[in-house]
Design an enzyme around this catalytic site. Sequence first.
Site: not given
Lengths: 695, 619
Positions: A264, A597, A650
């Site tokens: 991320s 995602d 994610h």
Amino acid sequence: MVMLRRRRGSDGKKPENSQPQSDDNKEKRSDESEGKSDSNFENLNLRLKSAKKSRKKWSCVDSCCWFIGCICSMWWFLLFLYNAMPASLPQYVTEAITGPLPDPPGVKLAKEGLKAKHPVVFVPGIVTGGLELWEGHSCAEGLFRKRLWGGTFGEVYKRPLCWVEHMSLNNETGLDPPGIKIRPVSGLVAADYFAPGYFVWAVLIANLARIGYEDKNMFMAAYDWRLSFQNTEVRDQTLSRIKSNIELMVATSGGKRVVVVPHSMGALYFLHFMKWVEAPAPMGGGGGPNWCAEHIKAVMNIGGPFLGLPKVLTALFSAEARDIAIARAIAPGILDKDVFGFQTLQHVMRMTRTWDSAMSLLPRGGETIWGGLDWSPEEGHECNSKKKNGNGQTTHNRTLDLANFSRVKYGRILSFGKDVAQLHSSEIERVEFRVTFRPTSLIYLGAIKGSNLASIANTTCRDVWTEYHDMGIGGIKAVADYKVYTASSMLDLLHFVAPKMMKRGGAQFSYGLADDLSDKKYDHYKYWSNPLETKLPNAPDMEIFSMYGVGIPTERAYIYKLSPGAECFIPFQIDASAEGGVEGHCLKGGVYSVDGDETVPVLSAGFTSAKIWRGKTRFNPSGIRNFIREYNHAGPTTLLEGRGTQSGAHVDILGNFALIEDIIRVAAGATGEDIGGDQVHSDIFKWSERIKLRL
Amino acid sequence: MSSVLRFRKLCFLEPTKYSAYDEKTKDQKNYENVNTALLENKPKQKHQKKPPKEWRCIDSCCWMVGYLCTTWWLLLFLYHCLPANLPGLQVPEPPGTRLSRQGLTALHPVVMVPGIVTGGLELWEGRACSEGLFRQRLWGGSFTEIFKRPMCWLEHLSLDNETGLDPPGIRVRAVPGLVAADYFAPGYFVWAILIENLARIGYEGKNMYMAAYDWRLSFQNTEVRDQALSRLKSKIELMYVTNGYTKVVVVPHSMGVIYFLHFMKWVEAPPPMGGGGGPGWCAKHIKSIMNIGPAFLGVPKAVGNVLSAECKDVAFIRAMAPGLLDSEIFGLQALEHVMRVSRTWDSIISLLPKGGDTIWGDLDWSPKKIIRGFQVQESTKYGRIVSFGKAASELHSSEISGLGSQVYLHNATSPQSLASCGKVWTEYDEMMRRAEAHFSHGIADNLDDPIYNHYKYWSNPLETKHGDLQSIWSRIPTERSYVYKVSSSGRCKNIPLQIDSSADGSRNGCLKGGVYFVDGDESVPVLSAGFMCAKGWRGKTRFNPSGIATYVREYKHKAPANLLEGRGLQSGAHVDIMGNIALIEDVLRVAAGASGVELGGDRIYSDIMKMSEKINVRL
């Protein structure tokens, strides 16, 4: 009963003397008349009574106690059984139901003979890292070195206002407020589990441990994710720390370069790090121009939002995106209910707006990347492409029709009203006030902002600092009148509604697209985390992987409306009633979605590796090899699987077996070609083609 | 559940009904015809009697449990509602707050080196029996696994007999970070108080570092297996740089003192064996070392214990889980198992020879001995220390007693303890033989091996690299503060007594006598802790050629005044001293930049100086 009645009788002696007496008499008489059997019964009762003296005490309290006792004993018994249960029982049960589970990748690869080779560095993303208290105000007593963020979030419930106060940063500097020190938890525990049972890195760590990794060759580069990247160095020397740790690991593992696994926002953070470490000393780490080449083998970005996230715009704009706080998902009740009084969202917004890091996720590259009023790279994306396979021809035709008759204009990231979102640009009447609120012409701002809302709003509203109150009704109306916002005008909009925040952010991050990368100004640290404005380091042997999940609708554009009671609330909100109408339309609940995602759209995660870093370009002068690894999302088939071993979401992707296997292979020495090169499911290459960019 | 509730309701309503009738029966006063009534009402009565019968057993149990629970919760609730500082329950202000008001702020980074046993250990790879324990603490924390799977636990905590490293298939590693040793078990602080007070004057994760290491390994093996020494070196360098080139203050505790001594030699030694930091490394990076309860000369108690059967640290386990070792959880051979495990821990074995080799080996003029000789030599020295300690403690407790009696005692105890200790050593040899017979000859190798390796290791820097050692001391332009504590009398008695319950009866004479007379902090006698600072390193000696300033700071033990104080704010016990206010204040002041002289120099309650005088050493 009788006692009661008697007392009542004696109390009301005078006026109702005759009545109760007669009652009593009547009773007596009736008792007598009922005869001997009854009196016998009474006698029996008397005897029973003497035996039952203790029993008589059973009252409401006792039965409560009894009940609690019952439950407690039961609970303990179950707990005991649970503890006595062999640890492998759940697995047996699972296997009995679903058949034998596949080996975890670590076990599988250990059987293949893979051994720990390159040290691994994890770079956690936003929100997932734990934060602990080192110094606080008096309301936070007893929380010293306790987690405020992560863990059980118990304090949110216990002392919400105190919590918000401590989690916020200074509005002006973006650093600690006076008297408060919140620091990242260090070590692997920082982000192995976000909350109890909600893994982040734990699965990956466990699998790496199977092939021989341990604390000495794994490093969690935990940082305070609320700060801007450069400030983590200024305040905590986090970047120096990472550098020193990487150097140490390379040295102690006999010169093996490290494999970095950012997740991320960590991907941006590490991009920043790579620039920082090679920059000369006062601003950078002074590692020299070859530092990355000498120390890094591969960077395996997991769901890296290189180009930013559209949802962050709305998060900062109206605190409304689904995900800015996973906290919302974790504790859905608190944020929506009114724990903080009646302005939960304002408090949250005030808090998140002091976090500079959120601004690192704003979409970069403006209209060139994200599309303008009438075009967008993802145009023609079919939101239900998945279903098409299952349902056959008819659906396919319909989606084609659908795509023809209303192509979603993703370029319009935010539009006021559904109709506006779909009209051709020439048909939209926009009140052209863009000039007035461009940051360059701040002078006009005053005029637009008009009367100050704060003076109208009552004092409780003012407690909650949101900059809307400075904006005034005129300003709000002006925002709505502009109707449609693209990626770049969104930034202007944020400058308009939250000038202080954007000023702070502007000093730390940049969202542009560089024409000339050799320009001296790009040596400044604010450009380091923007892939469109930096060159990759000179490290031809390094490899960069972009790994992300696909197959989940991901927020991309929004339909807004003015919220009705704009006095004490945030004046804008997502128009949740806006639906696409047809099944499978990309518009749902006021949100247009694309492939991704769930958090990061494919474009943001994959574009850099698909285009600007591929081959020798001006962004990648040394030709670092890039690979795209996409993982198709497949939800957990049974409840027993937990969050799934093939997930593409994610955070859940960190438990994806295929991804873990790739990482382990690379960590054990494989190259990108060895693990299969590119693996693409989405249209990322097609979409990248559409983006016109000089390479 | 609903059926239970219904049943409950039935029973619950009945008594009130009776009470209504009871009132009337008093009026009637008719006790006749009871028998007939009973007969007549038989069906009815049965119906009524049944539910009350149930009440007797399970229900009253449940009631009891519920009652207790409710009361407990209520009290808990009240406790939480309690304002943090009740009047009359005034907790004295923590030193950190006071000093921060005086304007002290964080200056020098602080490195903490935990001692033996206090650091947590976690599992990274284990056998099948340890499933589900990945990255869970095996050592430290609540020790629940001892109870759940004792054999498994022991198997995972022991090291390889031959190598002193991991057994195949098992990896147990030190917990990293401050959490490694802030609390040993829930509520049992080790470093937590010090950390908290440091935080009050501005310390945080970036300028505090816990040098956690696997305390089971021999010191050099921590580097071989985990690179712990390299890690420590890199961390100190990093903190030195990121905190604006300020030198670090090192605070080792217990065995950590020796570990850090090892580190200082290692770091300046050339690469293959050492850290290659160059001769000036310590001078450049270290401001001062504040040893808390150091065991420079070893722990006499441990000389008797550690090698023989249950070391003081196993005694520590005993303290933690009193019933465990005595009861026979492990089957018949609880002690044997413990012995086997603890004997694989090189560090415990090395705790003594270290005293013997580094310090005593130097005191002796011919340190190079074969192992057997070394043992004998040890015992005599040990005897000497005991006698001194005896004399000292005698002087301490009865100050009226003249010199003559002291001398007499000295003379009298010396041979006696010599003899008894000699017995220990022979006993030790017997133990060795017995162990050989009991387990395998591998253990004899094991015990010999570490001693030998250790001896070799430590004799090397002391003898072959003696010049190097000199250079370390001579080039440190810093001071060394040596902190330890004194308890006023032989409190140590308690622990040996506890150990008395061990298998070896004949050993106790020396043990009891040995430790009884020594002034110290329950684990480390005062001589061991203070001798090097009081004499060996004081002024310009051959151990300290450059005359590094050394200070002895003693803290008188004062037991907690009341229960509310927990383990005491002025405690002097070996681990509890970490919560001693005066000690914390000293550490804080030094960390904030003060020198030893500013602290007030020496502060001595015991007879360490006099005792040191008596030791004839060429300086």
